[in-house]
Scaffold this motif. Structure first.
Motif: not given
Lengths: 378, 394, 307
Positions: C14-24, C142-151, C154-161
């Motif tokens: 959830l936080g990764s998504i918030y972060a991406l939007v917050a950047l805007g 605990a369970q983490i899905t592939l999608l969550q890992t990618v999310t 990807l968020a970390a990568l984008t923010m890094g760039i």
């Protein structure tokens, strides 16, 4: 009609100013007194009800104007005070606790409680400026709403999301405003008597706001709005003066809330959402921040405008294209959004700003320099 | 002070001018068109905002009923009548709800269908009651609506008490649930239903092991679902609408929460299955009344709806359709469309609708509300059983 | 233990998504001092455009990952064009107007976009297709899905760039200069207007990506979804110190964690007095607490003297 306008305009430039002044007052008073009857017969009770809501919004907008317009503090949770006033009425005059207090007891209490909440909000946010303040007040508004929505367990206080129904109507002694009042020569319908009550409340609030603006405190608010550091250096107790702004603004909201509960006879948390706060803020800014006639105009306009679009959206399309192309409901909100953007673009200081403020803004624009080039604090 | 005087004067002039202009432009609606008598029915539901899809569905149901009545050609008191629907957007906002109600009263509508939400229905019902206009809601479930002591309030839908108890009976008897988790969305609908369900489930001996909350705007339910998973319930009752229920079920399965999922009428929609995907398979929902397939005229209605709007029925369209029909039926029996005259007949209805046989009790609620349980089998809600809600209440 | 870990994972996604939007929000605020209230609606448009593209392409039988990639490649330019238009027609003419004027204009744009989206995509909720196979990883119960890992990745990568771009490239330098003082930047030969437009456009591209992620993770898209999301992301930006890129990322992640841990543990923390119905209060209280003690947000400089 044009001739009348010209006549009135000429009259207003009459050298004997005092007489004209009184005439203007008398005319305006007559118009306000006759308005509900004219509206009800000309447009129907729907518009009278809308007019009543418009008066409530005038009170709210004037309250918010004290905080935002006078003192320059951006408050986005203002509707919380409205909620406090409304719920206090609902709790003290409904079967919820079996209490049925009268108007003259609840309304001052509601105003006082709302004022107290205003101070509670103001105190921790004194150090914050601009947008930080905006988000904290927004949070405060949501906190109040969430509490109202959830205080039905473990002890049922607000009846939670179900809201409180069967609230007592406004009544003065045994005279209830929910029923037509027989004056002998004329029957005053319920909506009209509410109109007069709201009008009196609104006029009192306008009077207080006008006095405040010109008072010592009003000038202190203006000083803080323009430059807080300088204001402080001039010996203004910025803390107290800011708290006073929050408290005064909240008081107006509390009164409006109480009247709303008595009028609607039903309150539920969904009436006090963030969008309502945003709406009142739009009224203040669109009308002309800090300028009392402008703010009143903004409140009237934004209450009437969506309803106006509701009435014309369908029929106009019908007559233009012969069919309804765009869903009228959809078009109504579309037009509303568009008019917000357009008004701000072409009248950035509002539709009816104070002459002084408009001059300031025009000066800035003519100089074509950024209005707020941030002066680096360090 | 001179500027003020000038403003006051010009304001007066403008106000007078605009008033006189519009007052002249106002036209009186003709009560008759040709030799037909026009009967206006008001319909109110949110047509903008997050619940707009349900509001539109209600409107569709009402439009179908009106069209059918007109093509059937009814006559009242020897004159041919034409029904006209006036549909208004109440934005699910109590304040807008009362404005819309006032508009209907001004327009002198003969009857009102709606509103959709309890939050708008309750404040509006006072205005209809004062004007003596009969109001039939096909979707507002809050019991308070009919308990206010008004003579004009009717509902062709089981209220929260009935539905909550029927659902609890199904969960404890048919599903044999011992431990139950409840989620409610803190709306008037979700909270009302959840509370009745909880009371009835506990009375039937089940244990409520977790009670969590969300909102009607949420999309992320993982935090509360994770918490519920820790208490490992047999049944998860999700008291919210389809837009939250569907994604919540999907997220629950992603987290490995295995409880049987149960949702009320707000989730008993094709939308729910679409949103939950495969996770919906084998899960249950409830809907007041008896399935359309089992009712005379039900299947016809369903097919007609799908053909006309090119989509499946969302939720309340059949109930709203019934509400209009009940009103028309009462007018027929009273041989008058005058609210004061046919109001009494509404209360005496014995109408065979597509969702139920409509017979009202003294308050205007259904006298014998039934609630049916459905289970998702291969992407469709299929009928499981009907719980007699009135019996469950005892 | 696994419950706690699970809540951390929920919060991070959830936080990764918030972060991406917050950047805007934070980039625009940093440069213009403007709360771009319409940013949440840009996210919504991004999600709905991605949804439509995927729905059109599903019959082609392409693998879902590819579908998602194509959809974001379509959604991003759409959002960027939209942000360009918003900036050009709703904000730029107001740049020298009183501070609250653009705010109201932004609210107007927000209402406008919502209703336009309702006209295009209808009033219903749209079920977002699965873009990645449902693979679970098990981490300490605990369970983490592939999608969550990618999310998260990807968020970390984008923010890094983004961080690299702002700190190391000449474009980033121009952006920082404009944020410091538009007038002086202009004098230094920086095309201020173009830089501001670029800021909006970059924020919109991130919004498109965020829209896809919201849709994919919570499997629903709707014309009303932008409002709450935008509000939460803005809160995150303020929490981190608005105008500060690192702050927005930190604020986003923190808010995500607070929300999911708050919902999960508020009942235990308050001895059963408050339930998860108070989870939003929890987030706002933390926010108020942070701002009272650090009026500039977590990473913000002390800007309290700036009006």
């Amino acid at each position: 009609m044009k001739m009348t306008a010209r006549f009135l305009a000429r009259l207003s430039r009459h050298p004997n100013d005092n007489r004209v002044h009184w005439l203007a007052w008398a005319l305006l008073g007559l118009l306000l007194a006759a308005l509900p009857w004219l509206v009800a017969s000309g447009f129907g009770n729907t518009w009278l009800r809308i007019l009543n809501f418009a008066l409530l919004y005038v009170m709210l907008a004037l309250g918010l104007n004290i905080v935002v317009g006078f003192a320059g503090l951006l408050d986005m949770g203002y509707i919380a005070f409205y909620a406090v006033g409304a719920y206090l009425w609902a709790l003290l005059a409904s079967p919820q606790f079996g209490l049925h207090w009268p108007l003259w007891a609840i309304l001052p209490l509601g105003a006082g409680l709302a004022g107290l909440f205003g101070v509670l909000l103001g105190a921790p946010t004194l150090k914050l400026r601009g947008d930080y303040l905006a988000i904290v007040t927004l949070g405060f508004g949501e906190i109040i709403r969430i509490f109202l929505n959830n205080l039905n367990a473990p002890v049922n206080i607000t009846n939670g999301p179900q809201g409180i129904s069967a609230i007592d109507p406004v009544h003065i002694g045994s005279l209830s405003l929910a029923r037509p009042i027989d004056l002998g020569f004329v029957q005053v319908p319920s909506l009209v008597s509410y109109y007069y009550l709201f009008l009196i409340a609104a006029l009192v609030i306008i009077g207080i706001a006008l006095r405040l603006e010109r008072s010592r405190v009003g000038r202190a608010w203006a000083a803080i709005r323009e430059d807080e550091v300088a204001a402080k250096a001039c010996g203004i107790n910025t803390r107290n003066v800011k708290l006073l702004a929050f408290a005064m603004g909240a008081t107006f909201g509390g009164v409006a809330g109480g009247l709303f509960a008595g009028f609607q006879q039903f309150v539920s948390p969904e009436s006090f959402g963030l969008l309502e706060s945003v709406m009142v803020l739009c009224m203040v800014v669109l009308g002309g921040m800090g300028h009392i006639p402008g703010v009143i105009f903004g409140a009237l306009l934004l209450t009437v405008l969506p309803e106006f679009f509701r009435h014309i959206a369908g029929p106009v399309q019908q007559s233009l294209f012969g069919t309804v192309l765009i869903d009228p409901e959809n078009l109504r909100m579309l037009l509303f959004g568009l008019s917000l953007v357009l008004v701000m673009r072409y009248r950035p200081s509002g539709l009816w700003p104070s002459p002084q403020r408009r001059r300031e803004i025009e000066d800035v624009q003519r100089a074509d320099a950024p209005a707020d080039v941030p002066v680096s604090p360090m | 002070m001179t500027p003020f005087a000038r403003h006051a004067l010009s304001l007066t002039a403008i106000a007078l001018a605009s008033l006189s202009l519009t007052a002249c432009g106002k036209k009186e609606a003709p009560p008759t068109a040709g030799n037909e008598v026009i009967i206006t029915i008001g319909h109110a539901a949110p047509l903008t905002g997050p619940q707009a899809h349900l509001g539109k569905d209600n409107e569709n149901g009402a439009v179908m009923a009106i069209d059918e009545l007109n093509s059937r050609g009814m006559s009242i008191d020897g004159k041919k009548v034409k029904f006209v629907l006036v549909s208004e957007d109440d934005q699910a906002d109590p304040k807008a709800g009362t404005t819309v109600a006032q508009k209907f009263v001004d327009k002198k509508v003969n009857g009102v269908i709606g509103h959709l939400n309890s939050g708008t229905t309750i404040p509006a019902s006072r205005i209809y009651s004062e004007a003596g206009i009969p109001q039939i809601s096909g979707s507002a479930t809050n019991p308070t609506y009919t308990q206010q002591g008004f003579k004009t309030t009717f509902r062709v839908f089981a209220n929260d008490i009935h539905q909550g108890q029927a659902l609890a009976q199904f969960a404890t008897k048919s599903l044999k649930a011992k431990t139950i988790a409840i989620v409610d969305d803190r709306t008037a609908y979700g909270q009302g239903l959840a509370d009745e369900f909880k009371k009835a489930a506990e009375a039937a001996g089940a244990k409520v092991v977790a009670q969590e909350f969300t909102t009607d705007k949420a999309t992320d339910f993982k935090a509360i679902l994770t918490k519920i998973k820790a208490s490992n319930p047999d049944v998860l009752f999700f008291s919210a609408m389809d837009a939250q229920g569907g994604p919540a079920l999907k997220q629950a399965r992603e987290l490995g929460l295995k409880a049987t999922f149960l949702i009320g009428d707000g989730g008993c929609t094709p939308e729910f299955i679409k949103l939950a995907g495969n996770a919906a398979d084998g899960q249950y929902c409830s809907l007041p009344g008896v399935p359309l397939e089992k009712m005379p005229g039900g299947t016809v209605f369903k097919d007609k709806y799908q053909k006309r709007y090119n989509q499946q029925i969302q939720l309340y369209a059949p109930y709203v359709y019934d509400a209009v029909m009940v009103m028309a039926d009462a007018m027929q029996r009273a041989n008058s469309a005058e609210p004061a005259k046919f109001l009494l007949e509404v209360g005496k209805s014995q109408y065979q609708g597509v969702t139920a046989k409509v017979v009202f009790d003294a308050k205007g609620d259904l006298a014998a509300p039934a609630v049916s349980i459905y289970q998702d089998k291969g992407g469709n809600w299929s009928y499981v059983e009907t719980v007699d809600a009135a019996a469950a209440a005892k | 233990m696994d419950i706690f870990l699970q809540q951390i994972i929920n919060g991070l996604v959830l936080g990764s998504i918030y972060a991406l939007v917050a950047l805007g929000y934070t980039m625009v605020y940093g440069i213009l001092g403007l709360i771009n209230f319409a940013h949440g609606e840009v996210v919504m448009i991004g999600a709905l455009v991605s949804y439509s593209v995927m729905m059109v392409l599903v019959p082609s039988g392409l693998p879902p990952v590819l579908l998602a990639l194509i959809s974001v490649l379509v959604a991003a330019p759409v959002c960027m064009a939209l942000a360009w238009a918003i900036e050009r027609y709703a904000y730029r003419p107001l740049r020298h107007a009183p501070k609250l004027t653009p705010l109201i204009s932004a609210i107007g744009v927000s209402i406008l976009l919502q209703n336009m989206a309702m006209m295009i995509w209808g009033r219903g909720y749209h079920a977002f297709p699965d873009i990645l196979p449902a693979i679970h990883f098990d981490i300490g119960g605990a369970q983490i899905t592939l999608l969550q890992t990618v999310t998260i990745g990807l968020a970390a990568l984008t923010m890094g760039i983004l961080a690299w771009m702002i700190q190391r490239t000449s474009l980033g330098q121009a952006m920082r200069a404009t944020a410091e003082s538009p007038a002086i930047a202009e004098l230094m030969g920086i095309p201020v207007n173009r830089i501001i437009t670029l800021t909006f456009v970059i924020g919109a591209a991130l919004a498109a990506l965020a829209g896809l992620m919201v849709g994919a993770n919570y499997s629903v898209a709707h014309y009303y979804m932008g409002f709450m999301l935008g509000l939460k992301a803005f809160t995150a930006a303020v929490l981190g110190g608005i105008g500060n890129i690192t702050g927005a990322m930190l604020g986003g992640l923190l808010l995500g964690l607070i929300e999911s841990l708050g919902a999960g543990y508020i009942e235990d923390l308050t001895g059963g007095f408050l339930g998860s119905n108070y989870q939003d209060i929890f987030a706002f209280l933390v926010l108020i607490g942070v701002l009272v003690f650090r009026p500039g947000g977590l990473m913000g400089e002390r800007v309290s003297e700036r009006a």
